[in-house]
Design a protein around this motif. Structure first.
Motif, PDB file in Angstrom:
ATOM      1  N   LEU A  21       0.827  -1.217   0.000  1.00 13.17           N
ATOM      2  CA  LEU A  21       0.000   0.000   0.000  1.00 13.17           C
ATOM      3  C   LEU A  21       0.855   1.259   0.000  1.00 13.17           C
ATOM      4  O   LEU A  21       0.329   2.367   0.021  1.00 13.17           O
ATOM      5  CB  LEU A  21      -0.920   0.018   1.233  1.00 13.17           C
TER       6      LEU A  21
ATOM      7  N   GLU B 179       2.522   2.364   2.422  1.00 15.41           N
ATOM      8  CA  GLU B 179       2.424   3.088   3.682  1.00 15.41           C
ATOM      9  C   GLU B 179       3.834   3.378   4.177  1.00 15.41           C
ATOM     10  O   GLU B 179       4.055   4.255   4.991  1.00 15.41           O
ATOM     11  CB  GLU B 179       1.708   2.236   4.743  1.00 15.41           C
TER      12      GLU B 179
ATOM     13  N   ARG C 168       4.678  10.680  -3.835  1.00 13.42           N
ATOM     14  CA  ARG C 168       3.727  10.807  -2.739  1.00 13.42           C
ATOM     15  C   ARG C 168       2.348  11.237  -3.238  1.00 13.42           C
ATOM     16  O   ARG C 168       1.317  10.784  -2.786  1.00 13.42           O
ATOM     17  CB  ARG C 168       4.258  11.849  -1.746  1.00 13.42           C
TER      18      ARG C 168
ATOM     19  N   PRO D  86      -2.338   8.003  -3.703  1.00 13.14           N
ATOM     20  CA  PRO D  86      -3.776   7.727  -3.681  1.00 13.14           C
ATOM     21  C   PRO D  86      -4.260   6.981  -4.919  1.00 13.14           C
ATOM     22  O   PRO D  86      -5.076   6.063  -4.817  1.00 13.14           O
ATOM     23  CB  PRO D  86      -4.391   9.122  -3.609  1.00 13.14           C
ATOM     24  N   VAL D  87      -3.720   7.340  -6.088  1.00 17.03           N
ATOM     25  CA  VAL D  87      -4.131   6.672  -7.325  1.00 17.03           C
ATOM     26  C   VAL D  87      -3.715   5.199  -7.275  1.00 17.03           C
ATOM     27  O   VAL D  87      -4.480   4.303  -7.649  1.00 17.03           O
ATOM     28  CB  VAL D  87      -3.494   7.383  -8.543  1.00 17.03           C
TER      29      VAL D  87
ATOM     30  N   ARG E 194      -3.357   3.404  -4.600  1.00 21.03           N
ATOM     31  CA  ARG E 194      -4.174   2.679  -3.625  1.00 21.03           C
ATOM     32  C   ARG E 194      -5.561   2.343  -4.164  1.00 21.03           C
ATOM     33  O   ARG E 194      -6.207   1.407  -3.697  1.00 21.03           O
ATOM     34  CB  ARG E 194      -4.303   3.494  -2.335  1.00 21.03           C
TER      35      ARG E 194
END
Lengths: 227, 292
Positions: free
Chosen positions: A49, A51, A71, A75-76, A78
Motif C-alpha cells: 500500500l 504506507e 507521494r 492515492p491513485v 491505492r
C-alpha cells in the motif's frame, strides 16, 4: 501482478520484518499468506500500500515500481488495491452505504454512478437491508462485509485482506471467505494474510508461508502446514 | 470544484455528528475574538477620546487696543490661509465680554461696572493637528498685528506624548490578544481533529488524495471560525453602542464618540481572524495525521 524482488524491511528499532523476500503473484491468483504474528505478513501488506518504503529490494504492482510512485500519486495507486482489514476500518460517522460510497467518491465518480452502484454491491454482500445502519449498529461479520463491499466497489484489479476473519467467529468467517472467493472468480487478484488454519486447509489455494520474515514454503494447492 | 457540493455536505454533516467538538471550537473562537474585539474597542475609544482632547487645544491671538476693522479682516483672512489651520473664529470685544459674563454668571460683582471694551478682541485659531501649534504661533507673531498669543504649549506636548504611549500600549495589548486567540483556537481545532485521526487514516487507505481528505476539514474550520467570529462581532457591536450611549449620558465630559471606532474595519479584522485561524488551524492539524 505483484512482485517482491529481494525485499528487505528493517524497522527503526532494528527489527528485521522481511528478510530478502522473493515472491511473484500473477493476475487472477488467490493467495494465502500465512505465518504467526510477527512473521512479516502485515509488513508485506503495508509495503504494497506504500504506507512505508522497503529498506532494500523492489516491489512491482500492476507493472509499476512502487519506488517510482511519488507521494502525490500514492492515492491513485491505492485505488488499484481494495483493502480489507482485521479491524474493518470503517468510518464511524458514516452509514454502511456511505462508507462504500466514500471509496467511490474519492475517485471522483459521479453521484449518479455512486447511487446505483452502492446498493448493488451491498446487495451482493447480503447487506441490502442494513444500508443505513452505522458501523456501531452492525455485528462484526456485517461490518467486515461492508468493508469487503467498500474494497471491491470500484472493482480494483487487486484485493488485499489482512486477517479478515481475525475478529470473527468461524461461521461468519466462512461467509467472508466465500465472498473473497467470488470476487477472485471474476478475475480479481486476491491476497489474504491470515493465520486461520481451518480456512486455509478448506480452501486449497496457493499458500505462501512466512517465518521470521522469510518465505519458507510456497505451495500451489497448499494447506496451513506441510502435511 | 465540482466536488464542492460533496465537500460542503461532508463538512456540515461532520459538524452535526461531532456537535460537541464543533460547539467547543465555535465557543473558543467566539470568546477569543470577543476578547480581541473588546481590546480593539477600548483601544479605539481611549485613542479617540485623547485625540479629541488634543484637538480641542486652540491658539488665542489677541489684538491690541485701537486696531482697525480693516486690519482685523486682513489678518483673519491671512490666518485662514495657513495650511495647518482648520478654523478661525473672530471674537469681538463685545463677544469677549458676553462670554466672560456667562462664565461668571454666578458672581455678577466680577463684571458689573466693567466698561464694554475692557476685554481685547481676538482670533481663536483651531488647528488640524495640535503638534503644529509652535509653527503656527511663530507665523502669527510674524503677522505683527497681535499683541499677545496664548496657547497651552506644554499641555499640547504632554497630551501628544501621552497619546503616543497609549497608542503603542494598546497596539501591543491587541497584538498579544491576537496571538493568544490564535494559539487557543489552533489548539481546540487540533484536539477536535486529533479525535478523528483514525478517520483520516482510513480515508487515506481507501485512496483519498490529501486534498480530498483535507477539504471538508478545512471548510469545517472555516465555518466554525466564521460562526464564532460572527457571534463575537455581534456582541462587540452591541457592547460598543451600549457603551457610547451610556458614556454620552453619564460621563459627557469624556469625549466618547461612536466615530472613534472604525466599525467596518473592526468587523473585517474580527471575522478575518476567525476565518483565517479556522482555515489555517484545520489545514495544519489535518496535515499532521495524513503522513501515511
Amino acid at each position: 501482478m505483484i512482485y517482491f524482488d529481494n525485499v528487505t524491511k528493517v524497522y527503526e528499532n532494528e527489527t528485521v520484518a522481511l528478510d530478502n523476500v522473493n515472491l511473484g503473484i500473477e493476475s487472477g491468483e488467490f493467495v494465502f499468506l500465512v505465518g504467526q504474528s510477527g512473521s512479516g505478513k502485515s509488513t508485506m501488506i503495508r509495503l504494497l500500500l506504500k504506507e512505508m518504503e522497503p529498506s532494500a529490494g523492489t516491489i512491482r504492482v500492476n507493472g509499476l515500481k512502487l519506488s517510482g510512485i511519488s507521494r502525490r500519486e500514492v492515492p491513485v495507486h491505492r485505488r488499484n488495491i481494495g483493502c480489507v482489514f482485521q479491524d474493518f476500518k470503517l468510518l464511524p460517522n458514516k452509514t454502511a452505504a456511505e462508507n462504500v460510497a466514500y471509496a467511490m467518491e474519492v475517485t471522483g465518480q459521479k453521484r449518479r454512478t455512486v447511487r446505483t452502484k452502492v446498493p448493488q454491491i451491498l446487495d451482493l454482500v447480503g447487506l441490502s437491508s442494513k444500508m443505513d445502519k452505522y458501523p456501531g449498529q452492525l455485528s462484526g461479520g456485517e461490518q467486515q462485509r461492508v468493508s469487503v463491499a467498500r474494497a471491491f466497489v470500484s472493482q480494483p484489479p487487486i484485493l488485499i485482506a489482512d486477517e479478515p476473519t481475525g475478529n470473527l467467529d468461524p461461521d461468519t468467517s466462512v461467509g467472508i471467505m466465500q465472498l473473497l472467493h467470488r470476487i477472485n472468480r471474476i478475475g480479481t487478484t486476491v491476497l489474504v494474510a491470515t493465520h486461520d488454519r481451518e480456512m486455509v486447509d478448506v480452501m486449497r489455494k496457493r499458500v505462501v508461508a512466512l517465518e521470521n520474515g522469510r518465505v519458507v514454503r510456497d505451495m500451489v494447492r497448499g494447506g496451513y502446514t506441510n502435511e | 470544484m465540482n466536488n464542492l457540493g460533496f465537500f460542503l455536505r461532508e463538512a456540515f454533516k461532520n459538524m452535526r455528528l461531532n456537535a460537541l467538538m464543533s460547539a467547543t471550537a465555535i465557543t473558543t473562537t467566539a470568546i477569543c475574538i470577543l476578547i480581541l474585539g473588546a481590546g480593539m474597542l477600548v483601544s479605539a475609544h481611549v485613542q479617540g477620546a485623547l485625540f479629541r482632547v488634543s484637538q480641542d487645544v486652540e491658539i488665542n491671538a489677541f489684538f491690541p487696543e485701537g486696531v482697525s476693522d480693516e486690519e482685523i479682516e486682513q489678518t483673519r483672512s491671512s490666518v485662514e490661509g495657513y495650511p495647518e489651520v482648520e478654523r478661525v473664529t473672530y471674537v469681538s470685544k463685545d463677544e469677549a465680554l458676553e462670554r466672560y459674563k456667562e462664565i461668571f454668571a454666578e458672581s455678577p460683582d466680577l463684571y458689573e461696572g466693567l466698561p464694554t471694551d475692557a476685554l481685547p478682541a481676538s482670533l481663536e485659531v483651531q488647528l488640524y493637528d495640535s503638534s503644529d501649534s509652535d509653527a503656527v504661533a511663530s507665523k502669527l507673531e510674524a503677522e505683527g498685528t497681535f499683541e499677545d498669543l496664548r496657547y497651552p504649549q506644554q499641555t499640547i506636548e504632554r497630551v501628544n506624548e501621552f497619546v503616543g504611549y497609549v497608542t503603542w500600549a494598546m497596539r501591543g495589548a491587541t497584538a498579544l490578544f491576537l496571538v493568544a486567540s490564535v494559539l487557543l483556537i489552533f489548539n481546540t481545532i487540533r484536539l477536535s481533529i486529533f479525535a478523528r485521526r483514525k478517520e483520516i487514516e482510513v480515508m487515506k487507505l481507501v485512496g483519498a488524495s490529501d486534498s480530498f481528505v483535507r477539504t471538508p476539514f478545512v471548510l469545517e474550520g472555516l465555518v466554525q471560525g466564521l460562526i464564532g467570529a460572527a457571534i463575537a462581532a455581534l456582541v462587540v457591536l452591541w457592547a460598543n453602542s451600549a457603551f457610547v450611549s451610556w458614556a454620552q449620558e453619564q460621563i459627557p465630559y469624556f469625549a466618547v464618540s461612536s466615530s472613534a471606532v472604525n466599525i467596518p474595519f473592526m468587523l473585517l479584522v474580527l471575522l478575518g481572524v476567525g476565518v483565517v485561524v479556522g482555515i489555517v488551524g484545520s489545514y495544519l492539524s489535518v496535515r499532521r495525521f495524513m503522513k501515511i
